[in-house]
Write a protein that holds these residues in place. Structure first.
Motif, PDB file in Angstrom:
ATOM      1  N   ALA A  91       0.817  -1.207   0.000  1.00 54.40           N
ATOM      2  CA  ALA A  91       0.000   0.000   0.000  1.00 54.40           C
ATOM      3  C   ALA A  91       0.854   1.261   0.000  1.00 54.40           C
ATOM      4  O   ALA A  91       0.450   2.297  -0.519  1.00 54.40           O
ATOM      5  CB  ALA A  91      -0.926  -0.001   1.220  1.00 54.40           C
ATOM      6  N   PHE A  92       2.050   1.177   0.566  1.00 50.79           N
ATOM      7  CA  PHE A  92       2.960   2.319   0.593  1.00 50.79           C
ATOM      8  C   PHE A  92       3.742   2.476  -0.712  1.00 50.79           C
ATOM      9  O   PHE A  92       4.530   3.400  -0.855  1.00 50.79           O
ATOM     10  CB  PHE A  92       3.945   2.190   1.755  1.00 50.79           C
ATOM     11  N   GLY A  93       3.532   1.548  -1.653  1.00 48.56           N
ATOM     12  CA  GLY A  93       4.169   1.700  -2.958  1.00 48.56           C
ATOM     13  C   GLY A  93       5.250   0.708  -3.285  1.00 48.56           C
ATOM     14  O   GLY A  93       5.910   0.827  -4.316  1.00 48.56           O
ATOM     15  N   GLY A  94       5.453  -0.295  -2.416  1.00 46.75           N
ATOM     16  CA  GLY A  94       6.419  -1.334  -2.733  1.00 46.75           C
ATOM     17  C   GLY A  94       5.904  -2.232  -3.836  1.00 46.75           C
ATOM     18  O   GLY A  94       4.692  -2.338  -4.056  1.00 46.75           O
ATOM     19  N   ASP A  95       6.811  -2.890  -4.554  1.00 47.95           N
ATOM     20  CA  ASP A  95       6.421  -3.743  -5.669  1.00 47.95           C
ATOM     21  C   ASP A  95       6.471  -5.227  -5.340  1.00 47.95           C
ATOM     22  O   ASP A  95       5.740  -6.010  -5.923  1.00 47.95           O
ATOM     23  CB  ASP A  95       7.337  -3.467  -6.871  1.00 47.95           C
ATOM     24  N   ASP A  96       7.325  -5.620  -4.409  1.00 49.13           N
ATOM     25  CA  ASP A  96       7.452  -7.040  -4.106  1.00 49.13           C
ATOM     26  C   ASP A  96       8.281  -7.216  -2.842  1.00 49.13           C
ATOM     27  O   ASP A  96       8.767  -6.243  -2.264  1.00 49.13           O
ATOM     28  CB  ASP A  96       8.115  -7.773  -5.285  1.00 49.13           C
ATOM     29  N   TYR A  97       8.410  -8.465  -2.419  1.00 48.17           N
ATOM     30  CA  TYR A  97       9.184  -8.839  -1.236  1.00 48.17           C
ATOM     31  C   TYR A  97      10.209  -9.901  -1.585  1.00 48.17           C
ATOM     32  O   TYR A  97       9.950 -10.763  -2.427  1.00 48.17           O
ATOM     33  CB  TYR A  97       8.265  -9.456  -0.169  1.00 48.17           C
ATOM     34  N   THR A 151       0.388   3.576  -7.921  1.00 49.35           N
ATOM     35  CA  THR A 151       1.687   2.916  -7.792  1.00 49.35           C
ATOM     36  C   THR A 151       1.880   2.012  -9.009  1.00 49.35           C
ATOM     37  O   THR A 151       0.944   1.765  -9.777  1.00 49.35           O
ATOM     38  CB  THR A 151       1.769   2.070  -6.512  1.00 49.35           C
ATOM     39  N   LYS A 152       3.080   1.489  -9.156  1.00 48.50           N
ATOM     40  CA  LYS A 152       3.385   0.659 -10.323  1.00 48.50           C
ATOM     41  C   LYS A 152       2.473  -0.561 -10.404  1.00 48.50           C
ATOM     42  O   LYS A 152       1.928  -0.884 -11.465  1.00 48.50           O
ATOM     43  CB  LYS A 152       4.855   0.230 -10.278  1.00 48.50           C
ATOM     44  N   ASN A 153       2.270  -1.261  -9.298  1.00 53.38           N
ATOM     45  CA  ASN A 153       1.435  -2.451  -9.341  1.00 53.38           C
ATOM     46  C   ASN A 153      -0.046  -2.117  -9.480  1.00 53.38           C
ATOM     47  O   ASN A 153      -0.791  -2.881 -10.099  1.00 53.38           O
ATOM     48  CB  ASN A 153       1.671  -3.311  -8.106  1.00 53.38           C
ATOM     49  N   GLU A 154      -0.477  -1.007  -8.908  1.00 52.19           N
ATOM     50  CA  GLU A 154      -1.860  -0.574  -9.128  1.00 52.19           C
ATOM     51  C   GLU A 154      -2.092  -0.311 -10.615  1.00 52.19           C
ATOM     52  O   GLU A 154      -3.112  -0.721 -11.181  1.00 52.19           O
ATOM     53  CB  GLU A 154      -2.151   0.688  -8.305  1.00 52.19           C
ATOM     54  N   TYR A 155      -1.135   0.377 -11.231  1.00 52.25           N
ATOM     55  CA  TYR A 155      -1.248   0.623 -12.666  1.00 52.25           C
ATOM     56  C   TYR A 155      -1.275  -0.695 -13.432  1.00 52.25           C
ATOM     57  O   TYR A 155      -2.085  -0.890 -14.353  1.00 52.25           O
ATOM     58  CB  TYR A 155      -0.097   1.489 -13.179  1.00 52.25           C
ATOM     59  N   ILE A 197      -7.183   1.043  -5.599  1.00 52.28           N
ATOM     60  CA  ILE A 197      -7.480   1.535  -6.949  1.00 52.28           C
ATOM     61  C   ILE A 197      -8.864   2.161  -6.991  1.00 52.28           C
ATOM     62  O   ILE A 197      -9.059   3.258  -7.536  1.00 52.28           O
ATOM     63  CB  ILE A 197      -7.387   0.376  -7.964  1.00 52.28           C
ATOM     64  N   ARG A 198      -9.838   1.481  -6.414  1.00 51.94           N
ATOM     65  CA  ARG A 198     -11.210   1.997  -6.429  1.00 51.94           C
ATOM     66  C   ARG A 198     -11.322   3.336  -5.697  1.00 51.94           C
ATOM     67  O   ARG A 198     -12.044   4.236  -6.128  1.00 51.94           O
ATOM     68  CB  ARG A 198     -12.154   0.971  -5.798  1.00 51.94           C
ATOM     69  N   ASN A 199     -10.623   3.451  -4.575  1.00 54.69           N
ATOM     70  CA  ASN A 199     -10.664   4.712  -3.831  1.00 54.69           C
ATOM     71  C   ASN A 199     -10.124   5.871  -4.659  1.00 54.69           C
ATOM     72  O   ASN A 199     -10.638   7.000  -4.586  1.00 54.69           O
ATOM     73  CB  ASN A 199      -9.871   4.590  -2.531  1.00 54.69           C
ATOM     74  N   LYS A 200      -9.092   5.614  -5.459  1.00 48.41           N
ATOM     75  CA  LYS A 200      -8.513   6.678  -6.285  1.00 48.41           C
ATOM     76  C   LYS A 200      -9.447   7.046  -7.442  1.00 48.41           C
ATOM     77  O   LYS A 200      -9.591   8.226  -7.777  1.00 48.41           O
ATOM     78  CB  LYS A 200      -7.141   6.253  -6.792  1.00 48.41           C
ATOM     79  N   PHE A 201     -10.087   6.055  -8.042  1.00 51.25           N
ATOM     80  CA  PHE A 201     -11.063   6.343  -9.102  1.00 51.25           C
ATOM     81  C   PHE A 201     -12.305   7.040  -8.530  1.00 51.25           C
ATOM     82  O   PHE A 201     -12.904   7.896  -9.182  1.00 51.25           O
ATOM     83  CB  PHE A 201     -11.493   5.052  -9.798  1.00 51.25           C
ATOM     84  N   LYS A 202     -12.674   6.667  -7.307  1.00 49.22           N
ATOM     85  CA  LYS A 202     -13.886   7.213  -6.684  1.00 49.22           C
ATOM     86  C   LYS A 202     -13.811   8.725  -6.531  1.00 49.22           C
ATOM     87  O   LYS A 202     -14.824   9.417  -6.602  1.00 49.22           O
ATOM     88  CB  LYS A 202     -14.090   6.551  -5.318  1.00 49.22           C
ATOM     89  N   GLU A 203     -12.598   9.259  -6.358  1.00 44.69           N
ATOM     90  CA  GLU A 203     -12.440  10.706  -6.235  1.00 44.69           C
ATOM     91  C   GLU A 203     -12.934  11.437  -7.482  1.00 44.69           C
ATOM     92  O   GLU A 203     -13.268  12.622  -7.423  1.00 44.69           O
ATOM     93  CB  GLU A 203     -10.971  11.049  -5.985  1.00 44.69           C
ATOM     94  N   TYR A 204     -12.981  10.724  -8.601  1.00 40.93           N
ATOM     95  CA  TYR A 204     -13.445  11.312  -9.863  1.00 40.93           C
ATOM     96  C   TYR A 204     -14.809  10.752 -10.265  1.00 40.93           C
ATOM     97  O   TYR A 204     -15.224  10.862 -11.415  1.00 40.93           O
ATOM     98  CB  TYR A 204     -12.417  11.045 -10.967  1.00 40.93           C
ATOM     99  N   ASN A 205     -15.504  10.151  -9.269  1.00 39.33           N
ATOM    100  CA  ASN A 205     -16.820   9.567  -9.504  1.00 39.33           C
ATOM    101  C   ASN A 205     -16.779   8.569 -10.655  1.00 39.33           C
ATOM    102  O   ASN A 205     -17.634   8.558 -11.546  1.00 39.33           O
ATOM    103  CB  ASN A 205     -17.856  10.662  -9.788  1.00 39.33           C
TER     104      ASN A 205
END
Length: 220
Positions: A91-97, A151-155, A197-205
């Protein structure tokens, strides 16, 4: 050859990483105390390896601090592999472990996989779905010409679902599309990514991702 930054408070781990990655002719910069380093010093790398448990500032905090400026993949090095820690880090933007302890062969294989993914040929095309534009060249998603800070993985999740519009995918199928099969990350984190992802899209309805109950997710 790639330019890689390794951040860890243990100089023995840094020496191991440097020696291992230099075998593949990469340039490896090591950093033992990142707390007071300016954000711009983390830019310009092809990949960052970031320890989670450090005394002054932990890897999650540091990732959150630099993520808006740093575009390169960030892979956490950690013994904390419980699901809550994994979700927090991603959630903080990491890509993997990569789980500690790790071997030289595993480290090199994981790093090479991410570098190959980053260097794949870029498409110049765009997809437009109503108010949403996906720019494959810039790796950006816009709603009404406003760039959403994914973030990269969200994209990557959005791109995968959008390219397969109308098809339903399970969490595991989405996971396998964006991660290597030997990733230490658990596929259950896809649920958290979809929420973010949904929360970020929700800002734009805007609500492009639909849940198909009992199955998975699809791009409408």
């Amino acid at each position: 050859m790639a330019k890689i930054l390794a951040v860890d408070d243990d100089k023995r781990i840094l020496k191991l990483i440097k020696n291992a990655l230099e075998l593949n002719h990469h340039e490896v910069i090591t950093l033992q105390d990142p707390e007071n380093i300016p954000i711009e010093e983390f830019c310009g790398y092809d990949l960052i390896l970031l320890d989670v448990m450090m005394p002054e500032i932990d890897g999650f905090e540091l990732c959150q601090k630099i993520r808006s400026t740093v575009d390169s993949p960030i892979i956490f090095l950690t013994a904390k592999t419980d699901e809550s820690s994994i979700v927090k880090g991603l959630a903080f933007g990491g890509d993997d472990y990569i789980s500690k302890p790790f071997g030289v062969m595993e480290l090199n294989a994981r790093v090479e996989a991410y570098l190959r993914r980053e260097n794949r040929g870029k498409s110049t095309k765009k997809l437009v779905y109503g108010d949403i534009t996906i720019d494959f060249d810039k790796k950006e998603i816009l709603v009404n010409n406003n760039v959403i800070a994914f973030t990269k993985n969200e994209y990557n999740i959005c791109e995968f679902l959008a390219l397969n519009r109308g098809k339903v995918f399970t969490k595991q199928a989405i996971f396998e599309a964006i991660y290597d099969l030997d990733s230490d990350t658990q596929f259950s984190v896809i649920t958290e990514y979809i929420r973010l992802i949904r929360n970020k899209f929700k800002e734009y309805n805007c609500f492009p991702i639909e849940t198909v109950w009992g199955v998975g997710y699809m791009w409408k």
